[in-house]
Write an enzyme that holds these catalytic residues in place. Structure first.
Site, PDB file in Angstrom:
ATOM      1  N   PRO A 109      32.833  86.113 104.859  1.00 52.95           N
ATOM      2  CA  PRO A 109      33.147  85.751 102.703  1.00 52.95           C
ATOM      3  C   PRO A 109      34.426  85.795 102.727  1.00 52.95           C
ATOM      4  O   PRO A 109      35.536  86.826 103.105  1.00 52.95           O
ATOM      5  CB  PRO A 109      32.902  87.677 102.093  1.00 52.95           C
ATOM      6  CG  PRO A 109      32.147  88.407 103.953  1.00 52.95           C
ATOM      7  CD  PRO A 109      32.716  88.070 104.669  1.00 52.95           C
ATOM      8  N   GLU A 110      33.996  84.627 101.844  1.00 50.64           N
ATOM      9  CA  GLU A 110      35.514  84.444 101.755  1.00 50.64           C
ATOM     10  C   GLU A 110      36.229  84.475  99.692  1.00 50.64           C
ATOM     11  O   GLU A 110      35.377  84.846  99.745  1.00 50.64           O
ATOM     12  CB  GLU A 110      35.894  82.578 101.366  1.00 50.64           C
ATOM     13  CG  GLU A 110      36.311  81.732 103.023  1.00 50.64           C
ATOM     14  CD  GLU A 110      37.393  82.837 104.184  1.00 50.64           C
ATOM     15  OE1 GLU A 110      38.116  83.440 103.165  1.00 50.64           O
ATOM     16  OE2 GLU A 110      36.691  82.671 105.400  1.00 50.64           O
TER      17      GLU A 110
END
Length: 271
Positions: free
Chosen positions: A2-3
Site C-alpha cells: 500500500p502506497e
C-alpha cells in the site's frame, strides 16, 4: 505494498465513522514489526480524534497520545460495526462504541505503535526523514531540482526514496516518469529545471488520479469497507511489458532498479 493513495483512501474510508468514538478495548494477535509500547487496558475510555496521514503512516489520536499505524507490505484496515470472528492474519483490533477497527496483515510487516504525540518520539523519529507531501504547495519543480542536485542515483529510485517527496511508490513513479517523458535511468542530478517542473506536475497528477480511483489493487488491497481500487486499469506503462505504448505503439520495456520492476517506453521517455 500500500502506497500513499491506498493509505489515504483507507483513511478517508473510516476517519469520519470513528471520530469521537470511545475505546472499549484493544487486542493484539501475533507480533507486528514493533511492540505496541503501551498496556492495551490503559487506552480504554479514551476518545478517538481526527485521523491524520503523513506519508504512508496513519495517526489515530486517542487524546492524550495516539497510535501510529503502518500497513507494511500487505496490511489493510477494516472498520465495521460487527466484524466476523478474528482470523489467523488479524493482528490488531480496536473496539469502540462506534465500530471495530481491525488490521489484517498476512506478512506481519505492518505496525501499530503508541506515541505520546505526533511530534514526540517515537512517532517524531519515524516521520523525521520524510519529504514533502505531493500536494504541498511547496512541492514544485524548483524544490525538486534543488533536492536532487548532485545525486548520482537514477531518477526513479530517487523519486521512490521518500526523502524528497512521499507517495511516489513503484507504480506511481513509473507512471509519473512516463507522463513527464523522462527515462527512469537518468541520473537524478542531471534533471533540468524544466523537466523537474514537468515531473513535479506529473507526480501530483498521477497521485491525484490514483486517489480518485480508490488507489491500486494489484493483489489484495481494499479500503476499510472492502472496496478495491482501480487505478491499475488505466496504467500507461506499469505491468505492460511487451505491450504497445498507448502513445507511440513502441513495446513497453521492463527493467530492474533497486530490486523493483520498472516499466517505461524507450521512445516516449528520454535521458
Amino acid at each position: 505494498m500500500p502506497e500513499l493513495p491506498e493509505v489515504e483512501v483507507t483513511r478517508q474510508s473510516f476517519a469520519d465513522a470513528i471520530a469521537g468514538a470511545r475505546v472499549l478495548g484493544l487486542s493484539l494477535g501475533k507480533p507486528l514489526r514493533w511492540p505496541l509500547g503501551v498496556a492495551p487496558q490503559s487506552l480504554v475510555g479514551r476518545r478517538v480524534g481526527a485521523v491524520q496521514r503523513r506519508g504512508k503512516y496513519l495517526w489515530l489520536p486517542l487524546e492524550p497520545g495516539g497510535l501510529l499505524l503502518h500497513l507494511g507490505m500487505s496490511g489493510s484496515l477494516g472498520f465495521q460495526p460487527e466484524p466476523p470472528p478474528l482470523g489467523p492474519h488479524d493482528h490488531f483490533e480496536l473496539r469502540t462504541d462506534q465500530g471495530v477497527l481491525r488490521l489484517t496483515d498476512p506478512r506481519r510487516f505492518g505496525a501499530v505503535l503508541w506515541s505520546p504525540a505526533l511530534d514526540l518520539d517515537p512517532a517524531a523519529k519515524l516521520l523525521a526523514g520524510l519529504g514533502l507531501e505531493p500536494f504541498d504547495p511547496r512541492f514544485d519543480g524548483a524544490y525538486l531540482h534543488e533536492r536532487l542536485r548532485g545525486r548520482r542515483v537514477a531518477i526513479k529510485p530517487a523519486l521512490m526514496a521518500g526523502d524528497v517527496v512521499v507517495g511516489a511508490g513503484n507504480i506511481y513513479a513509473c507512471e509519473a516518469l512516463f507522463q513527464a517523458g523522462i527515462d527512469p535511468r537518468l541520473p537524478a542530478g542531471r534533471l533540468s529545471r524544466p523537466r523537474s517542473e514537468r515531473l513535479a506536475q506529473a507526480v501530483r497528477r498521477v497521485l491525484g488520479d490514483a486517489l480518485r480511483l480508490g488507489g491500486s489493487t494489484l493483489r489484495d488491497f481494499k479500503d476499510a469497507h472492502g472496496i478495491a481500487g482501480s487505478f491499475q486499469m488505466q496504467a500507461m506503462v506499469y505491468g505492460r511489458a511487451g505491450e504497445p505504448c498507448r502513445v507511440c505503439a513502441t513495446p513497453i520495456r521492463r527493467l530492474v532498479q533497486g530490486q523493483r520492476a520498472t516499466y517505461h517506453c524507450p521512445r516516449c521517455q528520454k535521458k
